[in-house]
Design a protein around this motif. Structure first.
Motif, PDB file in Angstrom:
ATOM      1  N   VAL A  19       0.819  -1.208   0.000  1.00 20.25           N
ATOM      2  CA  VAL A  19       0.000   0.000   0.000  1.00 20.25           C
ATOM      3  C   VAL A  19       0.860   1.268   0.000  1.00 20.25           C
ATOM      4  O   VAL A  19       0.484   2.282  -0.584  1.00 20.25           O
ATOM      5  N   HIS A  22       1.323   3.409  -3.074  1.00 19.58           N
ATOM      6  CA  HIS A  22       0.099   4.136  -3.438  1.00 19.58           C
ATOM      7  C   HIS A  22      -0.033   5.425  -2.622  1.00 19.58           C
ATOM      8  O   HIS A  22      -0.509   6.437  -3.131  1.00 19.58           O
ATOM      9  N   TYR A  23       0.375   5.357  -1.364  1.00 15.40           N
ATOM     10  CA  TYR A  23       0.390   6.570  -0.532  1.00 15.40           C
ATOM     11  C   TYR A  23       1.325   7.610  -1.143  1.00 15.40           C
ATOM     12  O   TYR A  23       0.981   8.782  -1.239  1.00 15.40           O
ATOM     13  N   THR A  25       2.387   7.879  -4.274  1.00 14.12           N
ATOM     14  CA  THR A  25       1.811   8.384  -5.527  1.00 14.12           C
ATOM     15  C   THR A  25       0.727   9.410  -5.250  1.00 14.12           C
ATOM     16  O   THR A  25       0.690  10.470  -5.877  1.00 14.12           O
ATOM     17  N   LYS A  26      -0.132   9.096  -4.304  1.00 20.53           N
ATOM     18  CA  LYS A  26      -1.264   9.988  -3.993  1.00 20.53           C
ATOM     19  C   LYS A  26      -0.788  11.354  -3.521  1.00 20.53           C
ATOM     20  O   LYS A  26      -1.273  12.381  -3.978  1.00 20.53           O
ATOM     21  N   ASP A 102      -5.331   5.953   6.285  1.00 18.65           N
ATOM     22  CA  ASP A 102      -5.873   6.347   4.980  1.00 18.65           C
ATOM     23  C   ASP A 102      -6.407   7.777   5.024  1.00 18.65           C
ATOM     24  O   ASP A 102      -6.195   8.566   4.103  1.00 18.65           O
TER      25      ASP A 102
END
Length: 121
Positions: A19, A22-23, A25-26, A102
Motif C-alpha cells: 500500500v 500508493h500513498y 503516488t497519492k 488512509d
C-alpha cells in the motif's frame, strides 16, 4: 455483517509494503512530499523513517504493523469518511487504525495544513 468481516480480514492480511507506494503516488500527485508522508505516519504510529523502511522490507501485514505501533493518543480525533466508512464508527480496532492512516494520507493529499492533520492545538 459479512461485508465488514471481509474488509477486516482483507486489511489484516494486506502488507503495508503493498500500500505504501500508493500513498506516495497519492501525495506526490498533489505536490506534497514523501517527507510529509513520513511525518504523518510517524505521528500516527511512532515509526520513524528507518523503522518504516525496515517494516517495508520485512513485508509486514497491517495486523503486524499496527500491533507494534505506538498509536498517537490523539488518533481518536480523526473523524470523517474514508472508503465509504465513517472512521469513528468502525468497530474493528485494526480496520479503524488502517482507515485512520488512509484518512491522514487523504488529508495530506488534499492540501490540508500539517498542524490540522496532526491534530495539534
Amino acid at each position: 455483517m459479512k461485508k465488514a468481516y471481509n474488509q477486516d480480514e482483507r486489511i489484516a492480511k494486506m502488507t503495508f509494503a503493498s500500500v505504501y507506494p500508493h500513498y506516495i503516488t497519492k501525495v506526490e500527485k498533489k505536490d506534497r512530499t514523501i517527507s510529509e508522508l513520513h511525518q504523518v505516519i510517524e505521528w500516527l504510529t511512532g515509526y520513524d523513517k528507518k523503522k518504516l523502511q525496515e517494516l517495508i522490507e520485512k513485508k509486514v501485514t497491517f495486523e503486524e504493523f499496527f500491533a507494534n505501533a505506538s498509536l498517537n493518543p490523539n488518533a481518536s480525533l480523526i473523524k470523517g469518511v474514508i472508503c465509504g466508512y465513517r472512521v469513528e464508527d468502525l468497530e474493528n480496532p485494526l480496520t479503524q487504525q488502517a482507515r485512520y492512516l488512509d484518512k491522514l494520507v487523504d488529508e495530506l493529499a488534499r492540501g490540508r495544513k500539517m498542524d490540522k492533520i496532526l491534530r495539534t492545538p
